[in-house]
Design an enzyme around this catalytic site. Structure first.
Site, mmCIF file in Angstrom:
data_model
loop_
_atom_site.group_PDB
_atom_site.id
_atom_site.type_symbol
_atom_site.label_atom_id
_atom_site.label_comp_id
_atom_site.label_asym_id
_atom_site.label_seq_id
_atom_site.Cartn_x
_atom_site.Cartn_y
_atom_site.Cartn_z
ATOM 1 C CG ASN A 45 -4.969 -4.683 -10.260
ATOM 2 O OD1 ASN A 45 -4.602 -5.255 -9.238
ATOM 3 N ND2 ASN A 45 -5.359 -5.352 -11.326
ATOM 4 C CD GLU A 47 -9.467 -5.724 -13.141
ATOM 5 O OE1 GLU A 47 -10.443 -6.496 -13.201
ATOM 6 O OE2 GLU A 47 -8.378 -5.958 -13.692
ATOM 7 C CD GLU A 58 1.903 0.083 -12.156
ATOM 8 O OE1 GLU A 58 0.712 -0.165 -11.863
ATOM 9 O OE2 GLU A 58 2.496 -0.456 -13.102
ATOM 10 C CB CYS A 92 1.236 3.760 -14.755
ATOM 11 S SG CYS A 92 -0.297 3.187 -13.985
HETATM 12 N N1 THU Z 1 -2.451 -3.174 -14.306
HETATM 13 C C1 THU Z 1 -1.787 -2.596 -13.269
HETATM 14 O O1 THU Z 1 -2.325 -2.440 -12.169
HETATM 15 N N2 THU Z 1 -0.515 -2.195 -13.472
HETATM 16 C C2 THU Z 1 0.197 -2.412 -14.614
HETATM 17 O O2 THU Z 1 1.371 -2.068 -14.669
HETATM 18 C C3 THU Z 1 -0.436 -3.072 -15.759
HETATM 19 C C4 THU Z 1 -1.881 -3.332 -15.630
HETATM 20 C C5 THU Z 1 -3.805 -3.690 -14.076
HETATM 21 C C6 THU Z 1 -4.917 -2.927 -14.717
HETATM 22 C C7 THU Z 1 -5.982 -4.013 -14.818
HETATM 23 O O3 THU Z 1 -6.676 -4.073 -13.588
HETATM 24 C C8 THU Z 1 -5.207 -5.292 -14.985
HETATM 25 O O4 THU Z 1 -3.898 -5.010 -14.556
HETATM 26 C C9 THU Z 1 -5.184 -5.844 -16.404
HETATM 27 O O5 THU Z 1 -4.754 -4.868 -17.288
#
Ligand code: THU
Length: 139
Positions: A45, A47, A58, A92
């Site tokens: 992820n 941000e 994902e 996703c």
């Molecule tokens: N996040 C993901 O990368 N994948 C998921 O399946 C759920 C959430 C990330 C997005 C954000 O950076 C952090 O987790 C908190 O929501």
């Protein structure tokens, strides 16, 4: 395939999680998707200070795979720091469904447990290209 048979993909997702850019949520996620020619593409992820521009692990893994020419997929693994499993978010699910289809999603937690869920179970009533077929109006 049992979750044990997905150890390779889980390990790849775990490795990607280390690269997460998550200064706002402190929630690190890693993903790994395997293409039909057995290539593994990872993602973490990433941000953003505007929050809304954050991209999940994902989708990062899928964007990487697509941009390397992959068009068909076998399976996708997601690993987070949480004790519970981290299922893909709604955005996703839409992307996985459209670009990867009805593949198994392997969810692994920090304790090393894993659960395998089919995409059609995670996203049972999807909107996709079939939904765009508009009925012709009668003349
Ligand atoms: N996040 C993901 O990368 N994948 C998921 O399946 C759920 C959430 C990330 C997005 C954000 O950076 C952090 O987790 C908190 O929501």
């Amino acid at each position: 395939m049992s979750s044990d048979e997905h150890r390779d993909l889980i390990a790849a997702a775990k490795g990607a999680r280390e690269f997460a850019v998550a200064p706002f949520s402190m929630f690190r996620v890693g993903a790994a998707v395997e293409s039909d020619d057995q290539r593994i593409f990872t993602g973490c992820n990433v941000e953003n200070a505007t929050y809304g521009l954050t991209v999940c692990a994902e989708r990062v893994s899928i964007w990487k795979a697509i941009s390397e020419g992959a068009r068909s997929f076998n399976r996708l693994a997601v690993v987070s720091d949480a004790a519970d499993f981290t299922p893909p978010c709604g955005a996703c699910r839409q992307i996985i469904w459209e670009l990867c289809g009805d593949i198994p999603i392997i969810l692994a937690n920090a304790r090393g447990d894993a659960q395998v869920l089919q995409m059609s179970k995670l996203y049972p009533h999807p909107f996709d290209s079939r939904s765009l077929k508009v009925r012709k109006k009668k003349p």
